[in-house]
Design an enzyme around this catalytic site. Sequence first.
Site, PDB file in Angstrom:
ATOM      1  N   GLU A   1      -8.880   4.319   5.340  1.00  0.00           N
ATOM      2  CA  GLU A   1      -9.529   3.968   4.072  1.00  0.00           C
ATOM      3  C   GLU A   1      -9.605   2.448   3.946  1.00  0.00           C
ATOM      4  OE1 GLU A   1      -8.787   4.576  -0.748  1.00  0.00           O
ATOM      5  OE2 GLU A   1      -7.209   5.084   0.688  1.00  0.00           O
ATOM      6  N   HIS A   2      -8.482   1.789   4.123  1.00  0.00           N
ATOM      7  CA  HIS A   2      -8.402   0.332   4.084  1.00  0.00           C
ATOM      8  C   HIS A   2      -8.035  -0.172   5.480  1.00  0.00           C
ATOM      9  CE1 HIS A   2      -6.874   1.811   0.084  1.00  0.00           C
ATOM     10  NE2 HIS A   2      -7.874   1.041  -0.319  1.00  0.00           N
TER      11      HIS A   2
ATOM     12  N   HIS B   1     -47.497  29.647   3.927  1.00  0.00           N
ATOM     13  CA  HIS B   1     -47.627  28.203   4.062  1.00  0.00           C
ATOM     14  C   HIS B   1     -48.976  27.845   4.682  1.00  0.00           C
ATOM     15  CE1 HIS B   1     -43.369  28.146   3.184  1.00  0.00           C
ATOM     16  NE2 HIS B   1     -43.318  26.826   3.301  1.00  0.00           N
TER      17      HIS B   1
ATOM     18  N   ASP C   1      -8.648  -3.865  -4.106  1.00  0.00           N
ATOM     19  CA  ASP C   1      -8.242  -2.832  -5.064  1.00  0.00           C
ATOM     20  C   ASP C   1      -8.472  -3.254  -6.509  1.00  0.00           C
ATOM     21  OD1 ASP C   1      -7.458  -0.939  -3.247  1.00  0.00           O
ATOM     22  OD2 ASP C   1      -5.313  -1.342  -3.396  1.00  0.00           O
TER      23      ASP C   1
ATOM     24  N   GLN D   1       0.816  -1.216   0.000  1.00  0.00           N
ATOM     25  CA  GLN D   1       0.000   0.000   0.000  1.00  0.00           C
ATOM     26  C   GLN D   1       0.850   1.266   0.000  1.00  0.00           C
ATOM     27  OE1 GLN D   1      -3.544   0.119  -0.341  1.00  0.00           O
ATOM     28  NE2 GLN D   1      -2.860  -1.891  -1.048  1.00  0.00           N
TER      29      GLN D   1
ATOM     30  N   HIS E   1       1.633   3.203  -3.344  1.00  0.00           N
ATOM     31  CA  HIS E   1       0.672   4.090  -4.011  1.00  0.00           C
ATOM     32  C   HIS E   1       1.274   5.470  -4.264  1.00  0.00           C
ATOM     33  CE1 HIS E   1      -3.253   2.194  -4.521  1.00  0.00           C
ATOM     34  NE2 HIS E   1      -3.060   1.538  -3.403  1.00  0.00           N
TER      35      HIS E   1
END
Length: 435
Positions: free
Chosen positions: A319-320, A412, A353, A249, A252
């Site tokens: 995120e993960h 109204h 992924d 990871q 990335h």
Amino acid sequence: MAREYLKKATLTATSDASDVHDIVQNILSDIEAGGDDAAREYAAKFDKYDGNIILTNEEIAAAADLVPQKLKEDIQFAHDNVRRFAEAQKATVSDVELEVVPGLIAGQKAIPVDAAGCYVPGGRYSHIASAIMTVTTAKVAGCKHIIATSPPRPDVGVAPAIIYAAHICGADTIMALGGVQGVAAMTFGLFGLPKANILVGPGNQFVAEAKRILFGRVGIDMIAGPTDSLILADKTADPHIVATDLVSQAEHGYNSPVWLVTDDRALAEDVMARVPGLIDDLPDVNRENAFAAWRDYAEVILCADREEMAATSDEYAPEHLTVQAEDLNWWRDTLSCYGSLFLGEETTVSYGDKAAGTNHVLPTSRAASYTGGLSVHKYMKIVTWQQATREGSKRVGQATARIARLEGMEGHARAADVRLAKYFPDETFDLTGNE
């Protein structure tokens, strides 16, 4: 014990944040004013590309011919998995009809947006999986027109595998246009396309800023920062697999945080000892990213027990989130803040992924504390409706008139008054709430 940082990040995801707002705003303004020609000019400037913006059927077919058969089969496999999962998600949303009170019926209806714009990164890496994730879910949702755009490479164009993936997943239009200009073209409806109702997909900081600026006039999936991943591991975890997953990871990007949270000091030290060698073994560009990410952004946190580990994870809201520990059901039931959860050694973030079926467009930068990732639901509007008989409007009309007058909204109240007067001319109602 209080949690102990065996490795502490020296930088955060916002440490090197550049002020790209003005740059992106100027590009968007130029393209909105200049239309197709301005978008082409930016494509020539940034993408070094002067070919067709809208790919023809012949160009799509030619790209497909360049994709090896085994890769085609892998793309189809991933597409089928994502499609089936998206179909299951869609089945969780149904139209609803309820008689709230006698004679007054209210309902819910799920309506897909007309046009979806899918951004597929294609710079350093050709994000084949992003085409699969974004286009497939839009197709399952029922969007009438799906646009996929990806940065072309000079004198080459969009990566053939991206074109092939977008095509088989259901894209109606494929554009060779990257960056802010790609986002702008989908938003403004350039090149004869319908204006996108929603923009989805990952991208660099310029793409993210363009989505941020345009949000409101168009929907977006989320504003994404650098991807991040956290692993929860106990003494039963395999340190080589844990270290490998962290490095996978970190590649990335130079600013992609990876975190290890554990209650076992020996495991933590073993993993930390293994990571540098695994990074050194990567290809050059991957190694450079992973080295910087591990050096500057990674953390290794030692906790007293699994309860503290879970609390730490929820605070980070990754995120993960991977769990390589005993009693996976406990972790699944306890954890609450993550984009996507990977339970056990037998699965990994890489599966999610690329091909497992769940979506990889996920919330970053602790946004998982309040939202989930891209799903078929993001392309659907949940709208409501109501219908009443005259008798059904009797009680709600009175309540509406009195509440509206208490609020000071006389217009109204009168909208309720005229109906009560027309439908029940022989009856008298207290419409002031003073009695």
